[in-house]
Design a protein around this motif. Structure first.
Motif, mmCIF file in Angstrom:
data_model
loop_
_atom_site.group_PDB
_atom_site.id
_atom_site.type_symbol
_atom_site.label_atom_id
_atom_site.label_comp_id
_atom_site.label_asym_id
_atom_site.label_seq_id
_atom_site.Cartn_x
_atom_site.Cartn_y
_atom_site.Cartn_z
ATOM 1 N N LYS A 63 1.110 -1.324 -0.025
ATOM 2 C CA LYS A 63 0.114 -0.014 -0.207
ATOM 3 C C LYS A 63 0.859 1.204 -0.032
ATOM 4 N N LEU A 114 -11.307 10.977 1.124
ATOM 5 C CA LEU A 114 -11.174 9.684 1.690
ATOM 6 C C LEU A 114 -9.923 9.908 2.460
ATOM 7 N N THR A 115 -9.759 9.699 3.872
ATOM 8 C CA THR A 115 -8.421 9.933 4.553
ATOM 9 C C THR A 115 -8.241 8.473 5.594
ATOM 10 N N ASP A 116 -7.258 8.588 6.159
ATOM 11 C CA ASP A 116 -6.921 7.663 6.941
ATOM 12 C C ASP A 116 -5.522 8.027 7.762
ATOM 13 N N PRO A 117 -5.371 8.001 9.022
ATOM 14 C CA PRO A 117 -4.304 8.605 9.746
ATOM 15 C C PRO A 117 -3.015 7.901 9.150
ATOM 16 N N ASP A 118 -3.113 6.571 8.446
ATOM 17 C CA ASP A 118 -1.795 6.183 7.901
ATOM 18 C C ASP A 118 -1.799 6.570 6.509
ATOM 19 N N ARG A 119 -0.831 7.204 5.861
ATOM 20 C CA ARG A 119 -0.662 7.865 4.557
ATOM 21 C C ARG A 119 -0.748 6.427 3.388
ATOM 22 N N GLU A 121 -2.462 3.540 3.796
ATOM 23 C CA GLU A 121 -4.102 3.270 3.927
ATOM 24 C C GLU A 121 -4.846 4.297 3.395
ATOM 25 N N ALA A 122 -4.584 5.374 3.497
ATOM 26 C CA ALA A 122 -5.178 6.696 2.836
ATOM 27 C C ALA A 122 -5.178 6.622 1.226
ATOM 28 N N LYS A 125 -7.088 3.476 -0.129
ATOM 29 C CA LYS A 125 -8.592 3.874 -0.045
ATOM 30 C C LYS A 125 -8.864 4.654 -0.898
#
Length: 146
Positions: A63, A114-119, A121-122, A125
């Motif tokens: 990812k 779309l976001t996620d604290p982990d770049r 994973e973001a 997504k």
């Protein structure tokens, strides 16, 4: 689930009815960038193979490879999707095809939030979202681009 090849990099490898043609120089640049991102993200050969095949990554490093490629091609910066970066890459691949560029903007608008604290994973997504939105608009990813 397939992952966009040059979009790899979100938004970039969407095609309408005709296929974009990468020059040898563009292909060489893309392959060089994959090698650099593999090294930067400590990804393994399987991560790269899955990425190039359009297969879902099975590791976080896979990812992260997507994230690195998005950053390298100006699609994201500081975790945010860059409208101008997506447009420039779209123009590089497809010229000034207004129909394709307008679809790229639709994909960007629907997936950029779309976001996620982990770049990593973001990025994954957003990539998954781009595939879904592209399919909704009848677009496909050309496998022969690389």
């Amino acid at each position: 689930m397939e992952i966009h090849v040059v979009c790899i990099v979100i938004l970039s490898a969407i095609v309408l009815s005709c296929h974009a043609q990468l020059t040898d120089e563009m292909k060489a640049h893309f392959k060089q960038q994959i090698a650099e991102c593999k090294n930067t993200e400590d990804a393994n050969d399987d991560d790269v193979t899955r990425f190039l095949a359009g297969d879902k990554p099975t590791t976080l490093k896979g990812k992260c490879l997507i994230s690195c490629m998005q950053e390298a091609f100006g699609l994201t910066k500081g975790g945010q999707v860059q409208r101008e970066g997506a447009r420039k890459l779209g123009q590089m691949l497809f010229g000034n095809n207004d129909e394709v560029l307008s679809v790229l903007e639709i994909v960007r608008a629907e997936c950029a939030s779309l976001t996620d604290p982990d770049r990593c994973e973001a990025s994954y997504k957003r990539m998954s979202c781009a595939k879904t939105v592209a399919e909704k608009h009848g677009l496909k990813t050309p496998r022969e681009m690389i």
